[in-house]
Enzyme design. Structure first.
Site, PDB file in Angstrom:
ATOM      1  N   HIS A  17      48.753  34.435  26.718  1.00  0.00           N
ATOM      2  CA  HIS A  17      47.399  35.541  26.806  1.00  0.00           C
ATOM      3  C   HIS A  17      47.738  36.609  25.638  1.00  0.00           C
ATOM      4  O   HIS A  17      46.598  36.846  25.258  1.00  0.00           O
ATOM      5  CB  HIS A  17      47.809  36.296  27.992  1.00  0.00           C
ATOM      6  CG  HIS A  17      47.632  35.522  29.549  1.00  0.00           C
ATOM      7  ND1 HIS A  17      48.434  35.555  30.460  1.00  0.00           N
ATOM      8  CD2 HIS A  17      46.729  34.733  29.878  1.00  0.00           C
ATOM      9  CE1 HIS A  17      48.153  34.800  31.258  1.00  0.00           C
ATOM     10  NE2 HIS A  17      46.900  34.276  30.896  1.00  0.00           N
ATOM     11  N   LYS A  41      43.781  34.754  46.890  1.00  0.00           N
ATOM     12  CA  LYS A  41      45.217  34.309  46.291  1.00  0.00           C
ATOM     13  C   LYS A  41      46.117  35.409  46.858  1.00  0.00           C
ATOM     14  O   LYS A  41      45.850  36.605  46.857  1.00  0.00           O
ATOM     15  CB  LYS A  41      44.944  34.489  44.603  1.00  0.00           C
ATOM     16  CG  LYS A  41      44.395  33.123  43.977  1.00  0.00           C
ATOM     17  CD  LYS A  41      44.591  33.249  42.767  1.00  0.00           C
ATOM     18  CE  LYS A  41      43.782  32.072  41.832  1.00  0.00           C
ATOM     19  NZ  LYS A  41      43.861  32.095  40.530  1.00  0.00           N
ATOM     20  N   ARG A  91      43.781  25.717  26.228  1.00  0.00           N
ATOM     21  CA  ARG A  91      45.059  25.462  25.820  1.00  0.00           C
ATOM     22  C   ARG A  91      44.900  23.945  25.654  1.00  0.00           C
ATOM     23  O   ARG A  91      45.174  23.466  24.523  1.00  0.00           O
ATOM     24  CB  ARG A  91      46.157  25.471  27.303  1.00  0.00           C
ATOM     25  CG  ARG A  91      46.447  26.930  27.606  1.00  0.00           C
ATOM     26  CD  ARG A  91      47.058  27.173  28.581  1.00  0.00           C
ATOM     27  NE  ARG A  91      46.186  26.783  29.859  1.00  0.00           N
ATOM     28  CZ  ARG A  91      46.584  27.102  31.221  1.00  0.00           C
ATOM     29  NH1 ARG A  91      47.634  27.930  31.488  1.00  0.00           N
ATOM     30  NH2 ARG A  91      45.485  26.814  32.215  1.00  0.00           N
ATOM     31  N   SER A 128      50.737  30.948  33.869  1.00  0.00           N
ATOM     32  CA  SER A 128      51.291  31.813  34.822  1.00  0.00           C
ATOM     33  C   SER A 128      51.997  31.194  35.883  1.00  0.00           C
ATOM     34  O   SER A 128      53.092  31.532  36.141  1.00  0.00           O
ATOM     35  CB  SER A 128      50.255  32.852  35.189  1.00  0.00           C
ATOM     36  OG  SER A 128      49.990  33.554  34.039  1.00  0.00           O
TER      37      SER A 128
HETATM   38  O1  PNS Z   1      43.135  33.503  35.393  1.00  0.00           O
HETATM   39  P1  PNS Z   1      42.023  32.501  35.821  1.00  0.00           P
HETATM   40  O2  PNS Z   1      42.110  31.977  36.972  1.00  0.00           O
HETATM   41  O3  PNS Z   1      41.794  31.505  34.495  1.00  0.00           O
HETATM   42  O4  PNS Z   1      40.582  33.464  35.547  1.00  0.00           O
HETATM   43  C1  PNS Z   1      39.403  32.965  35.981  1.00  0.00           C
HETATM   44  C2  PNS Z   1      38.460  34.062  36.204  1.00  0.00           C
HETATM   45  C3  PNS Z   1      38.892  35.423  36.695  1.00  0.00           C
HETATM   46  C4  PNS Z   1      37.838  34.016  34.609  1.00  0.00           C
HETATM   47  C5  PNS Z   1      37.205  33.318  36.949  1.00  0.00           C
HETATM   48  O5  PNS Z   1      37.761  32.839  38.263  1.00  0.00           O
HETATM   49  C6  PNS Z   1      35.935  34.234  37.251  1.00  0.00           C
HETATM   50  O6  PNS Z   1      35.122  34.340  36.151  1.00  0.00           O
HETATM   51  N1  PNS Z   1      35.755  34.826  38.430  1.00  0.00           N
HETATM   52  C7  PNS Z   1      34.639  35.687  38.758  1.00  0.00           C
HETATM   53  C8  PNS Z   1      33.921  35.202  39.525  1.00  0.00           C
HETATM   54  C9  PNS Z   1      32.497  34.532  38.841  1.00  0.00           C
HETATM   55  O7  PNS Z   1      31.907  35.136  38.190  1.00  0.00           O
HETATM   56  N2  PNS Z   1      32.026  33.290  39.309  1.00  0.00           N
HETATM   57  C10 PNS Z   1      31.135  32.555  38.884  1.00  0.00           C
HETATM   58  C11 PNS Z   1      31.046  32.214  37.433  1.00  0.00           C
HETATM   59  S1  PNS Z   1      32.035  30.722  37.176  1.00  0.00           S
END
Ligand code: PNS
Length: 164
Positions: A17, A41, A91, A128
């Protein structure tokens, strides 16, 4: 001033990150690291601990701000911050499908919000989830997480090790 949102769980923040944020600072003047509070979660670290770990790493750099993203749509959060760039790290090829889906969905929801990808390069193997597994089994995480995160992981894992 060009700014980007870098959102995620950051449970905990890793050197992968950090590499994405530092690379992002080449392109953006300011990065908001948005820590997601996902009620579905059960994170190892509280939201406050996750924000503190990010702030620890960027205490000297005012271009990086850690914030709490309390659910809802990411694009709406970005707009609420007046930011129209979402930064994501890639990644390996395995990330590509889900990232393409998310970026395209976000573009459908908000055509004014652009997703920008940065390669994780040397940290392609770091997640993570894997970090927590290695920490729980007593593995050495030098070089893959910041030293302060390693210390916090050791403290979290100590009671688990004691109870077996
Ligand atoms: O650490 P992560 O799991 O890669 O993060 C994922 C994240 C937070 C970027 C994703 O879950 C997210 O954008 N969540 C917000 C919900 C949302 O906007 N969903 C619709 C678009 S895909």
């Amino acid at each position: 001033m060009a700014a980007a949102i870098y959102a995620g769980s950051f449970d905990p923040i890793t050197n992968g990150h950090l590499a994405i944020i530092r690379a992002g600072l080449v392109a953006f003047d300011r990065i908001i690291v948005a820590v997601l509070t996902n009620p579905t979660k059960s994170p190892l670290f509280s939201i406050e601990e996750r924000i503190a770990m990010i702030e620890d790493e960027f205490a000297e750099d005012r271009r990086v701000e850690a914030d709490c993203f309390e659910g809802g749509l990411l694009v709406e959060y970005a707009r609420s911050k007046g930011v129209n760039v979402v930064l994501r790290g890639l990644r390996a090829v395995g990330d590509f499908d889900s990232e393409l889906q998310m970026a395209t969905m976000n573009r459908n929801l908000a055509p004014d919000v652009v997703t920008v990808f940065i390669m994780a390069n040397d940290y392609f193997f770091v997640s993570s989830t894997l970090i927590k597994e290695v920490a729980s089994l007593g593995g050495d995480l030098t070089g893959v997480v910041p030293e302060r995160v390693q210390q916090r992981l050791a403290v979290k894992m100590a009671p688990r090790a004691a109870t077996g």
